[in-house]
Design an enzyme around this catalytic site. Sequence first.
Site, PDB file in Angstrom:
ATOM      1  N   CYS A   1      -2.468  -1.811  -9.940  1.00  0.00           N
ATOM      2  CA  CYS A   1      -2.683  -0.437  -9.489  1.00  0.00           C
ATOM      3  C   CYS A   1      -3.293   0.411 -10.608  1.00  0.00           C
ATOM      4  O   CYS A   1      -2.768   0.432 -11.724  1.00  0.00           O
ATOM      5  CB  CYS A   1      -1.366   0.179  -9.023  1.00  0.00           C
ATOM      6  SG  CYS A   1      -1.544   1.880  -8.416  1.00  0.00           S
TER       7      CYS A   1
ATOM      8  N   GLN B   1       7.469  -5.204  -4.001  1.00  0.00           N
ATOM      9  CA  GLN B   1       6.615  -5.046  -5.175  1.00  0.00           C
ATOM     10  C   GLN B   1       7.234  -4.028  -6.118  1.00  0.00           C
ATOM     11  O   GLN B   1       7.532  -2.900  -5.723  1.00  0.00           O
ATOM     12  CB  GLN B   1       5.204  -4.596  -4.821  1.00  0.00           C
ATOM     13  CG  GLN B   1       4.324  -4.596  -6.094  1.00  0.00           C
ATOM     14  CD  GLN B   1       2.909  -4.167  -5.867  1.00  0.00           C
ATOM     15  OE1 GLN B   1       2.649  -2.996  -5.593  1.00  0.00           O
ATOM     16  NE2 GLN B   1       1.975  -5.093  -5.996  1.00  0.00           N
TER      17      GLN B   1
ATOM     18  N   ASN C   1      -7.467 -10.974  -2.853  1.00  0.00           N
ATOM     19  CA  ASN C   1      -7.347  -9.645  -2.277  1.00  0.00           C
ATOM     20  C   ASN C   1      -8.610  -8.861  -2.626  1.00  0.00           C
ATOM     21  O   ASN C   1      -9.232  -9.092  -3.644  1.00  0.00           O
ATOM     22  CB  ASN C   1      -6.093  -8.954  -2.843  1.00  0.00           C
ATOM     23  CG  ASN C   1      -5.965  -7.511  -2.396  1.00  0.00           C
ATOM     24  OD1 ASN C   1      -5.751  -6.619  -3.210  1.00  0.00           O
ATOM     25  ND2 ASN C   1      -6.087  -7.259  -1.113  1.00  0.00           N
ATOM     26  N   GLY C   2      -8.977  -7.934  -1.736  1.00  0.00           N
ATOM     27  CA  GLY C   2     -10.110  -7.066  -2.023  1.00  0.00           C
ATOM     28  C   GLY C   2     -11.274  -7.292  -1.073  1.00  0.00           C
ATOM     29  O   GLY C   2     -11.883  -8.366  -1.088  1.00  0.00           O
ATOM     30  N   GLY C   3     -11.552  -6.309  -0.232  1.00  0.00           N
ATOM     31  CA  GLY C   3     -12.725  -6.374   0.627  1.00  0.00           C
ATOM     32  C   GLY C   3     -12.611  -7.272   1.835  1.00  0.00           C
ATOM     33  O   GLY C   3     -13.582  -7.419   2.583  1.00  0.00           O
TER      34      GLY C   3
ATOM     35  N   HIS D   1      -6.719  -9.277  -7.013  1.00  0.00           N
ATOM     36  CA  HIS D   1      -7.700  -8.337  -6.461  1.00  0.00           C
ATOM     37  C   HIS D   1      -8.998  -8.597  -7.208  1.00  0.00           C
ATOM     38  O   HIS D   1      -9.075  -8.392  -8.426  1.00  0.00           O
ATOM     39  CB  HIS D   1      -7.228  -6.895  -6.662  1.00  0.00           C
ATOM     40  CG  HIS D   1      -8.089  -5.888  -5.976  1.00  0.00           C
ATOM     41  ND1 HIS D   1      -7.576  -4.736  -5.416  1.00  0.00           N
ATOM     42  CD2 HIS D   1      -9.424  -5.845  -5.739  1.00  0.00           C
ATOM     43  CE1 HIS D   1      -8.573  -4.031  -4.880  1.00  0.00           C
ATOM     44  NE2 HIS D   1      -9.697  -4.685  -5.078  1.00  0.00           N
TER      45      HIS D   1
ATOM     46  N   GLY E   1      -5.532  -5.666   3.000  1.00  0.00           N
ATOM     47  CA  GLY E   1      -4.934  -4.354   2.820  1.00  0.00           C
ATOM     48  C   GLY E   1      -5.290  -3.374   3.915  1.00  0.00           C
ATOM     49  O   GLY E   1      -4.751  -3.425   5.013  1.00  0.00           O
ATOM     50  N   ARG E   2      -6.247  -2.484   3.637  1.00  0.00           N
ATOM     51  CA  ARG E   2      -6.528  -1.371   4.542  1.00  0.00           C
ATOM     52  C   ARG E   2      -6.902  -1.804   5.957  1.00  0.00           C
ATOM     53  O   ARG E   2      -6.536  -1.149   6.927  1.00  0.00           O
ATOM     54  CB  ARG E   2      -7.635  -0.510   3.940  1.00  0.00           C
ATOM     55  CG  ARG E   2      -7.167   0.372   2.787  1.00  0.00           C
ATOM     56  CD  ARG E   2      -8.338   0.955   2.031  1.00  0.00           C
ATOM     57  NE  ARG E   2      -9.055  -0.068   1.286  1.00  0.00           N
ATOM     58  CZ  ARG E   2     -10.305   0.057   0.843  1.00  0.00           C
ATOM     59  NH1 ARG E   2     -10.977   1.159   1.098  1.00  0.00           N
ATOM     60  NH2 ARG E   2     -10.868  -0.912   0.153  1.00  0.00           N
TER      61      ARG E   2
ATOM     62  N   MET F   1       0.847  -1.196   0.000  1.00  0.00           N
ATOM     63  CA  MET F   1       0.000   0.000   0.000  1.00  0.00           C
ATOM     64  C   MET F   1       0.877   1.239   0.000  1.00  0.00           C
ATOM     65  O   MET F   1       1.687   1.439   0.919  1.00  0.00           O
ATOM     66  CB  MET F   1      -0.927  -0.003   1.223  1.00  0.00           C
ATOM     67  CG  MET F   1      -1.982  -1.098   1.172  1.00  0.00           C
ATOM     68  SD  MET F   1      -2.996  -1.170   2.688  1.00  0.00           S
ATOM     69  CE  MET F   1      -1.884  -2.063   3.789  1.00  0.00           C
TER      70      MET F   1
END
Length: 338
Positions: free
Chosen positions: A106, A76, A217-219, A177, A240-241, A24
């Site tokens: 990205c 990365q 990845n994602g959510g 993702h 991630g977040r 990130m």
Amino acid sequence: MQSSPCPAKVDQVAHAARLSVAPMMDWTDRHCRYLHRLLSAQSLLYTEMVTAPALVRGGAVHLLDFSAQEHPVALQLGGSDPAELSQAAKLAEERGYDEINLNCGCPSDRVQSGTFGAVLMRTPGVVAECVKSMQDKVSVPVTVKCRIGVDDQEPKEVLPHFLETMAQAGVTRISIHARKAWLKGLSPKENRHIPPLDYALVYQMKRRFPELHLSLNGGVETLDQAEKHLAEGLDGVMIGRAAYHNPSDVLCAADRRIFGTGQDSDPVAVVHAMLPYIESHLSGGGKLHQISRHMLGLFAGRPGARAWRRYLSENASSSAANTDTVLSALAHVSQTAA
């Protein structure tokens, strides 16, 4: 001649990828990763994306600095020139990274203008050339992080072709993702939540390509959700977040629940374990807020979290801020918890 990855290294990093913290920008720097490693000894940690041109043409090799305690840690890379990427990968391997990951997901304007990131979903052949070039130079695993498609592409058609092309190029591990990226019309922030998630498609890809190590990845925001995805047959989950904003909720129990080993970490103990690292950073001319900004969410949802965050936010930027500042902030947590 292609380098042969060390089987032990491949297995070790693939095992760690059962749970990983996503790369990130502006967040997963070396200080953040050091903190996350104290919270979880097992999870795979990723750097922020570093562009190959910055390393090869710009000579910004300081961007590769990291602490030995961060292992296993992956770099990365962003780029689309095979020769440049191979040089950057070699620089990373020489500095001890356990994995090189190519960014194909990205959607930012800066990434698009450089013809890399999510735009590479349109040219899987170019991606194959890039990963082959890197594999020729390094013996550590070369992996890919991608989207399920971009713009008007049909994911059910695009993603299988992309994965097959990667497999033919020798890639064995891919993080997906589970959203499309809209390169025109949506901001990077909007691309993180507006395009709908398609977990079912990622599950289908695992069944179609059982030989590939696929991470989703994602959510994903909790370990409960991560465990459900793993139960569907996926090899890994990338968070991630949520891992950044609520690191204790995601990482404190990760070693026990996801990897079946070790005991849960304690965020209070982790703060104390950070103090020598902070002292070393300060003695080298660094500032407290460069580290403490990553620690603000340590007690999210717990007694004293607001006071901890407020005290650090208000005091860590002072020229006199030091480890005593951190301990003063921690006292608010302890007093509230008591």
